[in-house]
Design a protein around this motif. Sequence first.
Motif, mmCIF file in Angstrom:
data_model
loop_
_atom_site.group_PDB
_atom_site.id
_atom_site.type_symbol
_atom_site.label_atom_id
_atom_site.label_comp_id
_atom_site.label_asym_id
_atom_site.label_seq_id
_atom_site.Cartn_x
_atom_site.Cartn_y
_atom_site.Cartn_z
ATOM 1 N N TYR A 10 1.091 -1.048 0.329
ATOM 2 C CA TYR A 10 -0.091 0.300 -0.054
ATOM 3 C C TYR A 10 0.561 1.227 0.273
ATOM 4 N N HIS A 11 0.322 2.474 -0.421
ATOM 5 C CA HIS A 11 1.246 3.489 -0.519
ATOM 6 C C HIS A 11 0.848 3.842 0.811
ATOM 7 N N ARG A 12 0.160 4.257 1.832
ATOM 8 C CA ARG A 12 0.675 4.055 3.187
ATOM 9 C C ARG A 12 -0.305 3.653 3.961
ATOM 10 N N ILE A 13 0.082 3.668 5.253
ATOM 11 C CA ILE A 13 -0.586 2.385 6.767
ATOM 12 C C ILE A 13 -2.073 3.020 6.343
ATOM 13 N N THR A 36 6.889 4.792 9.060
ATOM 14 C CA THR A 36 6.056 4.130 8.113
ATOM 15 C C THR A 36 4.904 4.398 9.047
ATOM 16 N N LEU A 37 4.657 4.820 10.318
ATOM 17 C CA LEU A 37 3.591 5.807 11.290
ATOM 18 C C LEU A 37 3.904 6.932 11.655
ATOM 19 N N VAL A 44 6.002 12.518 16.692
ATOM 20 C CA VAL A 44 4.408 12.353 16.389
ATOM 21 C C VAL A 44 4.001 12.013 15.591
ATOM 22 N N PRO A 45 3.266 11.415 15.315
ATOM 23 C CA PRO A 45 2.937 10.220 14.319
ATOM 24 C C PRO A 45 3.036 11.392 12.910
ATOM 25 N N LEU A 46 2.590 10.213 11.613
ATOM 26 C CA LEU A 46 1.501 10.857 10.870
ATOM 27 C C LEU A 46 0.423 11.057 10.700
ATOM 28 N N GLU A 47 0.180 12.251 10.054
ATOM 29 C CA GLU A 47 -1.557 12.848 10.937
ATOM 30 C C GLU A 47 -1.881 11.565 10.147
ATOM 31 N N ASN A 48 -3.194 12.364 11.352
ATOM 32 C CA ASN A 48 -4.143 10.919 10.859
ATOM 33 C C ASN A 48 -4.305 9.171 11.728
ATOM 34 N N VAL A 49 -2.842 9.340 11.707
ATOM 35 C CA VAL A 49 -2.453 7.741 12.380
ATOM 36 C C VAL A 49 -3.379 7.449 13.498
#
Length: 170
Positions: A10-13, A36-37, A44-49
Amino acid sequence: MALFLPYRDYHRILDITKEDFEKMGIRGLILDVDNTLTTHDNPVPLENVTDWLSEMQKSGIKMMIVSNNHGERVEPFAKMLGLDFVSEGKKPLSDGFKRAINLMGLSKEQVAVIGDQIFTDILGANLFRIKSILVTPIEPEKKGFLHFKRIMEKPILQHYNKIKSKRRQK
């Protein structure tokens, strides 16, 4: 070559849905951290993680972080997300994966590894005989050993993409 190829990609998780996991029979996830995250060394996690993690938890999917990073990096990140973790997981070796599966109380058939690196996440999952899901790194590595590994991944990814293309044509 098959040991280096992911079960899915997948492109992103964030692109992976609970329905995707249901179709694969997945009830538990082993998650990588960096690229990945979130990006490398980012607290800080990726936005919306966090929303994605919450949605997966609500659907009954157990999750743990397994990272090759030290506890000082992994522990605060995992705690912020409310996840258990294994630091210094020694991927692609199986120790970290074994510990995570035991802590989740699931069988190998019910678990998938999600990560961005072929030579750690994907190879490790495949050697341990659990499903491997490759995501595109959030940002490219510009120097050092990680940059070298990305160069070494290119022919494997090209081979994998040819296989995917042939499957779609059938």
